[in-house]
Structures are given as C-alpha cells and as structure tokens.
Design an enzyme around this catalytic site. Sequence first.
Site, mmCIF file in Angstrom:
data_model
loop_
_atom_site.group_PDB
_atom_site.id
_atom_site.type_symbol
_atom_site.label_atom_id
_atom_site.label_comp_id
_atom_site.label_asym_id
_atom_site.label_seq_id
_atom_site.Cartn_x
_atom_site.Cartn_y
_atom_site.Cartn_z
ATOM 1 N N SER A 39 0.831 -1.189 0.000
ATOM 2 C CA SER A 39 0.000 0.000 0.000
ATOM 3 C C SER A 39 0.872 1.248 0.000
ATOM 4 O O SER A 39 1.624 1.482 0.958
ATOM 5 C CB SER A 39 -0.885 -0.025 1.253
ATOM 6 O OG SER A 39 -1.337 1.263 1.539
ATOM 7 N N ALA A 50 22.458 -0.123 6.051
ATOM 8 C CA ALA A 50 23.775 -0.747 6.196
ATOM 9 C C ALA A 50 23.601 -2.257 6.301
ATOM 10 O O ALA A 50 22.672 -2.744 6.948
ATOM 11 C CB ALA A 50 24.467 -0.215 7.448
ATOM 12 N N LYS A 78 31.181 -1.180 2.411
ATOM 13 C CA LYS A 78 31.321 -1.120 3.870
ATOM 14 C C LYS A 78 32.285 -2.216 4.332
ATOM 15 O O LYS A 78 32.099 -3.390 4.016
ATOM 16 C CB LYS A 78 29.927 -1.334 4.494
ATOM 17 C CG LYS A 78 29.940 -1.400 5.997
ATOM 18 C CD LYS A 78 28.530 -1.612 6.557
ATOM 19 C CE LYS A 78 28.581 -1.909 8.033
ATOM 20 N NZ LYS A 78 27.307 -2.377 8.562
ATOM 21 N N PRO A 96 35.603 -4.935 12.326
ATOM 22 C CA PRO A 96 35.779 -5.217 10.895
ATOM 23 C C PRO A 96 35.062 -6.492 10.454
ATOM 24 O O PRO A 96 34.670 -7.305 11.291
ATOM 25 C CB PRO A 96 37.288 -5.401 10.789
ATOM 26 C CG PRO A 96 37.678 -5.980 12.115
ATOM 27 C CD PRO A 96 36.695 -5.493 13.143
ATOM 28 N N LEU A 332 10.372 -6.717 9.693
ATOM 29 C CA LEU A 332 9.890 -6.077 10.917
ATOM 30 C C LEU A 332 8.643 -6.778 11.461
ATOM 31 O O LEU A 332 8.356 -6.691 12.649
ATOM 32 C CB LEU A 332 9.604 -4.602 10.644
ATOM 33 C CG LEU A 332 10.823 -3.806 10.136
ATOM 34 C CD1 LEU A 332 10.422 -2.394 9.726
ATOM 35 C CD2 LEU A 332 11.929 -3.754 11.179
ATOM 36 N N THR A 343 21.750 -5.812 11.379
ATOM 37 C CA THR A 343 21.372 -7.217 11.238
ATOM 38 C C THR A 343 19.965 -7.456 10.674
ATOM 39 O O THR A 343 19.624 -8.599 10.363
ATOM 40 C CB THR A 343 21.464 -7.922 12.612
ATOM 41 O OG1 THR A 343 20.902 -7.071 13.608
ATOM 42 C CG2 THR A 343 22.890 -8.238 12.957
ATOM 43 N N ILE A 345 18.312 -6.595 7.813
ATOM 44 C CA ILE A 345 18.205 -7.107 6.436
ATOM 45 C C ILE A 345 18.790 -8.524 6.381
ATOM 46 O O ILE A 345 18.275 -9.400 5.678
ATOM 47 C CB ILE A 345 18.877 -6.135 5.446
ATOM 48 C CG1 ILE A 345 17.987 -4.889 5.336
ATOM 49 C CG2 ILE A 345 19.097 -6.769 4.082
ATOM 50 C CD1 ILE A 345 18.595 -3.725 4.605
HETATM 51 C C1 LIG Z 1 15.536 3.163 12.762
HETATM 52 C C2 LIG Z 1 15.806 1.956 11.923
HETATM 53 C C3 LIG Z 1 17.057 1.808 11.314
HETATM 54 C C4 LIG Z 1 17.351 0.661 10.568
HETATM 55 N N1 LIG Z 1 18.591 0.490 10.028
HETATM 56 C C5 LIG Z 1 18.898 -0.686 9.444
HETATM 57 C C6 LIG Z 1 20.193 -0.940 8.928
HETATM 58 O O1 LIG Z 1 21.068 -0.082 8.938
HETATM 59 N N2 LIG Z 1 20.435 -2.147 8.396
HETATM 60 C C7 LIG Z 1 19.484 -3.125 8.333
HETATM 61 O O2 LIG Z 1 19.778 -4.239 7.897
HETATM 62 N N3 LIG Z 1 18.231 -2.879 8.740
HETATM 63 C C8 LIG Z 1 17.925 -1.703 9.301
HETATM 64 N N4 LIG Z 1 16.656 -1.478 9.733
HETATM 65 C C9 LIG Z 1 15.619 -2.453 9.485
HETATM 66 C C10 LIG Z 1 15.110 -2.334 8.075
HETATM 67 O O3 LIG Z 1 14.641 -1.037 7.829
HETATM 68 C C11 LIG Z 1 13.977 -3.319 7.877
HETATM 69 O O4 LIG Z 1 14.389 -4.569 8.315
HETATM 70 C C12 LIG Z 1 13.656 -3.447 6.432
HETATM 71 O O5 LIG Z 1 13.422 -2.208 5.878
HETATM 72 C C13 LIG Z 1 12.471 -4.327 6.240
HETATM 73 O O6 LIG Z 1 11.321 -3.634 6.527
HETATM 74 P P1 LIG Z 1 9.985 -4.385 6.198
HETATM 75 O O7 LIG Z 1 9.953 -4.643 4.743
HETATM 76 O O8 LIG Z 1 9.849 -5.509 7.128
HETATM 77 O O9 LIG Z 1 8.848 -3.335 6.617
HETATM 78 P P2 LIG Z 1 8.338 -1.993 5.935
HETATM 79 O O10 LIG Z 1 9.407 -1.271 5.231
HETATM 80 O O11 LIG Z 1 7.586 -1.271 7.014
HETATM 81 O O12 LIG Z 1 7.287 -2.477 4.844
HETATM 82 C C14 LIG Z 1 5.988 -2.867 5.205
HETATM 83 C C15 LIG Z 1 5.153 -3.039 3.960
HETATM 84 O O13 LIG Z 1 3.877 -3.556 4.319
HETATM 85 C C16 LIG Z 1 2.868 -2.826 3.660
HETATM 86 N N5 LIG Z 1 1.650 -2.872 4.448
HETATM 87 C C17 LIG Z 1 1.510 -2.712 5.782
HETATM 88 N N6 LIG Z 1 0.202 -2.789 6.138
HETATM 89 C C18 LIG Z 1 -0.486 -3.018 4.992
HETATM 90 C C19 LIG Z 1 -1.862 -3.156 4.703
HETATM 91 N N7 LIG Z 1 -2.807 -3.070 5.647
HETATM 92 N N8 LIG Z 1 -2.214 -3.371 3.423
HETATM 93 C C20 LIG Z 1 -1.284 -3.443 2.440
HETATM 94 N N9 LIG Z 1 0.031 -3.302 2.672
HETATM 95 C C21 LIG Z 1 0.423 -3.078 3.929
HETATM 96 C C22 LIG Z 1 3.453 -1.421 3.545
HETATM 97 O O14 LIG Z 1 2.804 -0.695 2.527
HETATM 98 C C23 LIG Z 1 4.899 -1.746 3.193
HETATM 99 O O15 LIG Z 1 4.998 -1.987 1.811
HETATM 100 C C24 LIG Z 1 16.344 -0.323 10.421
HETATM 101 C C25 LIG Z 1 15.073 -0.138 10.978
HETATM 102 C C26 LIG Z 1 14.807 0.981 11.728
HETATM 103 C C27 LIG Z 1 13.439 1.150 12.324
#
Ligand SMILES: Cc1cc2nc3c(=O)[nH]c(=O)nc-3n(C[C@H](O)[C@H](O)[C@H](O)COP(=O)(O)OP(=O)(O)OC[C@H]3O[C@@H](n4cnc5c(N)ncnc54)[C@H](O)[C@@H]3O)c2cc1C
Length: 508
Positions: A39, A50, A78, A96, A332, A343, A345
């Site tokens: 969405s 990272a 990196k 490292p 997440l 960690t 990703i």
């Molecule tokens: C502060 C922070 C820093 C980070 N830094 C790092 C890093 O340096 N290295 C690393 O490896 N990871 C990092 N991460 C983690 C990384 O961002 C996530 O692991 C990665 O982006 C995966 O996110 P995701 O796809 O699980 O969730 P999201 O990116 O939240 O995607 C969720 C998806 O679900 C969809 N969705 C949700 N509800 C609905 C619904 N009702 N209907 C339809 N679609 C829906 C959304 O539209 C979206 O497409 C970090 C996270 C945070 C919070």
Amino acid sequence: MQQTIRKIVIVGGGSAGWMAAAALAKTLGESLDIHLIESEEIGIVGVGEATIPPILKYNDLLGIDEATFVRETNATYKLGIEFVDWRAKGHSYFHPFGHSGREIESFPFHHYWLADWRRRGGEYDYTQFNLETVAAYKGRFGYLPAEGDKPGLNYAFQFDAVLYAKFLRNYSAERGVTRHEGRIVSVEQHPESGFVTAVVTADGRRLEGDLFIDCSGFRGLLIEGTLNCGYEDWSRWLPMNSAVAVPCERVADITPYTRATAREAGWTWRIPLQHRTGNGYVFSDQFLSVEDAKTRLLGCLDGAPLAEPRLLKFVTGHRKRVWDKNVVALGLASGFLEPLESTAIHLVQSGITRLLAFFPKTGIVPSVVAQYNRDVLFDYNNIKDFLIAHYKISERDDTPFWRWVQAMEMPDSLKERLDMFRETALLIAREPELFRETSWLAVMMGQGLLPKTSHPIVETIEAADLRLHMSRWRKMLESRADSLPGHEDYVRRFAPSADLKMRMASAG
Ligand SMILES: Cc1cc2nc3c(=O)[nH]c(=O)nc-3n(C[C@H](O)[C@H](O)[C@H](O)COP(=O)(O)OP(=O)(O)OC[C@H]3O[C@@H](n4cnc5c(N)ncnc54)[C@H](O)[C@@H]3O)c2cc1C
C-alpha cells in the site's frame, strides 16, 4: 495441513517483501504463482541502509551484477563499523568484517596478540592487525581476494533502502511476480484450521493464497493481527524504543564504513551513500525526549539536512512464533533488534534462505514449522546477546542512561561468555552463530574487556619472535591496503550512480 502450495501471497513491499519475492521468483518461480500486495498510502520504513557480508550470497542467489546493483541503489562499500565513544568518551575502535591476524599452528591469534601486548604495553591495537580496519582508516577499497596466507578484503554495502526495494521490485516483475496495490482491511481464515485463506482490500478485492508471507512491517498484519502469535519483549536488556532519522548532504569523500557514536541516551548512526549521508539517533524515550533527540541529531550532521527528522517507534524483541499455520513472518513483522550491527536485512535474508530450504511444497508439516521457529529464534537470541555486550562492557557512567545500563542484569548466556573470556581468554562462538570469534573479539576488546591471562602455550614463545611475527603481519597489511584505490575513486570508476555522475559533472 496437507495441501500443495501453488500460490504465494506476500503482504508488504518494503525490503523484506521484495527480497522474499525476488528470491522465490528466482528459485521456485516456475512452479509457483507469486503475488505481492503493498500500500503506497501506508508506505515503507525505508531506513535500512547498512548491511553485512552475507548479503553477497543473497545477490549471488539472484545472479545480480554487482556494478548494476551498486549504481542503481546509490550504494557504497562497507568494511565494518567504527564505534566512537562506546568504551569511554574520546575512545574509538573498529569492528571489521574479517579476521584479525592469523592463527599460528591452529591457535587463535588473539592469544598471541595478548602475550605480545602484555610484554610491550602501549597502544591498544588489536584490530590494527586486520586488513579491513587498515583499509577503512586509509579510505581505501577494491576487490582483493585472499592470496595464500594473505587475507582478502571482506565487504558489504551501504545503500538507499527505498531504491533497494525498487531495484528488487523490477527484478521480481521481470520474473513474473504480480504486484497489487491496495490497503488490506480484513483477513479471511479457514473456519476449522484457522489457516489464512485470503486478504481483502479496502476497495473489496480478495486475494487468495496457499502460503502467506507477512512482510507488513511492525504491525504484523497476519502473524499478530490475525494469528495473535504474541511478542517476546526484550526491552529489559535493550531499552531503545525510538529512532529519529534524517538524511544530509554529503560533504567529503565517502568513507567505506558505517559509524556508530554512543550518545547520552543511545547512539547515532552515520551511513555514507553516493548521493547523501544517512543519519539517525536510536534512543530510549525514558531518558531523552523526541524533541531533544532531534536537536542532538541535527547538531551532529556533517552536511545540511535534506528533510525533517522522522520518528520511528519500536519494541525490541520478536514474535513468539515467526511461522504459524500457513503464515511466515519476515522483516519487521517478525521482530526487531536495534540496527547497531546492521542485522535486520540479514535476518530477512536468513529467513528466506531457511524458508527455501524448508519449502512446504506438499503442505505444512508441524515438525518443519517447529524447526524453522527454533532456528530463527536462535539467530535472534544470538544477535541480542551480541548487542547487549556493546552496552554492558562499557566504562561509561556519565548519564542516567549509561548508569541504568551498567546496573541492568545480563542474560546468563552472555554472562557466561564474558566470564569465560575474562578469566581464560577462551572464546567460543561457532556456527551457526552469526557473530563468530572475530566479531566478539573486536567488540569485547574494543569495549575494554581484557582477559586476565593468555593461554600458557603462547607464554612460552620468545618475546622477540612474537614481536617479529606481529610487525611482519602489520607491514603486510599496510602494503596490501596501500595497493588499493581510494574508496571514492573506486565507486566513481566502477559503479557511479546517476546522482554521483551529476555531482562529478557539476564539479567539473
Ligand atoms: C531506525 C531503523 C534503522 C534501521 N537500520 C537498518 C540498517 O542499517 N540495516 C538493516 O539491515 N536494517 C535496518 N533497519 C531495518 C530495516 O529497515 C527493515 O528490516 C527493512 O526495511 C524491512 O522492513 P519491512 O519490509 O519488514 O517493513 P516496511 O518497510 O515497514 O514495509 C511494510 C510493507 O507492508 C505494507 N503494508 C503494511 N500494512 C499493509 C496493509 N494493511 N495493506 C497493504 N500493505 C500493507 C506497507 O505498505 C509496506 O509496503 C532499520 C530499521 C529501523 C526502524
């Protein structure tokens, strides 16, 4: 439930969703009908920037050309993470991606280093015996495989998370994944088994599937919202629950490493990309207000901010089950550990690798589900201990946050590991643990935990012989690092993004 899996529905199009879609399309695309629903109205987290070296294996699995990948995601290379002010203010060390030193007669290097350092005293330089550290601090990078005894250069990437999701989305589309746009408002379940049968969008469309991959982010739409798997909360050990993130203009040559700087109530990250630098402050709101965190973050940028700081809230921990019935949670949706060691990703990647290995082609088998849950939660636990070590070993007690951390209890598994190392210099961190000896040693010694003794075998070696071995190794690393181009030059030549090319053109 014995039902052949033919149609997969991935819920969510962040990094997790598209990583899952791309890997499934590449490996099982011929026999599966793969759909992804996301969405735009909800959007993605978009801050995972990272990574750690196993990502190279994921790229290999997909058959991605590295230069294309680096160019399209505005990536940089990196070599590890620089930890600033963690042990004490004014102190820094490097974690490292490769080994320090070399085993001598199958005996770990750190014992030799300890014996040598005790005799000579002076600078505390354990990771200076590591190629990635030497190259990182010289600002150098290049493709450098191992040659005989000489180590190769291990690396990962720092990239723009939004471009990464886009890159994988195009990859998946080319391999037959069907994308649906829409907000899911309800989930249908089989009346007896409770298996998820379909998701329904706000405009009334139904998307049926045999296996659902929940990549819906922190909300865990299916794994929690529908199946109520429960959450194991680890805030008692890792109290961070907030982050503010802001990109800024890049001002200098891009460094081939991430920096994590300890602050009064948490830490800040600095991740240099080709077109900008990513920054964030991860903190506990028990000890710092959001407004103060934003002010502190804006005060430590090394270029002009490119947006308003964005707040993200989280609870450290994991779902009690990450695979339940016909729903597998990734990213997440499955849990979150603060990004101190990059960690998240990786956990998506290892979840996908396991799902492929355990793929329930002919139906969901409870023993397979149980094993998957055990394996994934082992990873979470192992990473959790490693993260806690960064806080517990510190000498800092200059703010209420650091005093709170000093006083908190440790998990027994971590306590045992630290005690064993302190008393004997022995360190056991083996497969399948993600962080092995190299990482634990860099962090434990970097944070100031020194063993009381080194192994008796190394104590018998002549001081002069040991010194010679050490200085030869250092010289070899220096010359290997000096043979590499500068990181910025390497990126410009090998894989400049459209943004970097524009920047180069305008600089003449
Ligand atoms: C502060 C922070 C820093 C980070 N830094 C790092 C890093 O340096 N290295 C690393 O490896 N990871 C990092 N991460 C983690 C990384 O961002 C996530 O692991 C990665 O982006 C995966 O996110 P995701 O796809 O699980 O969730 P999201 O990116 O939240 O995607 C969720 C998806 O679900 C969809 N969705 C949700 N509800 C609905 C619904 N009702 N209907 C339809 N679609 C829906 C959304 O539209 C979206 O497409 C970090 C996270 C945070 C919070």
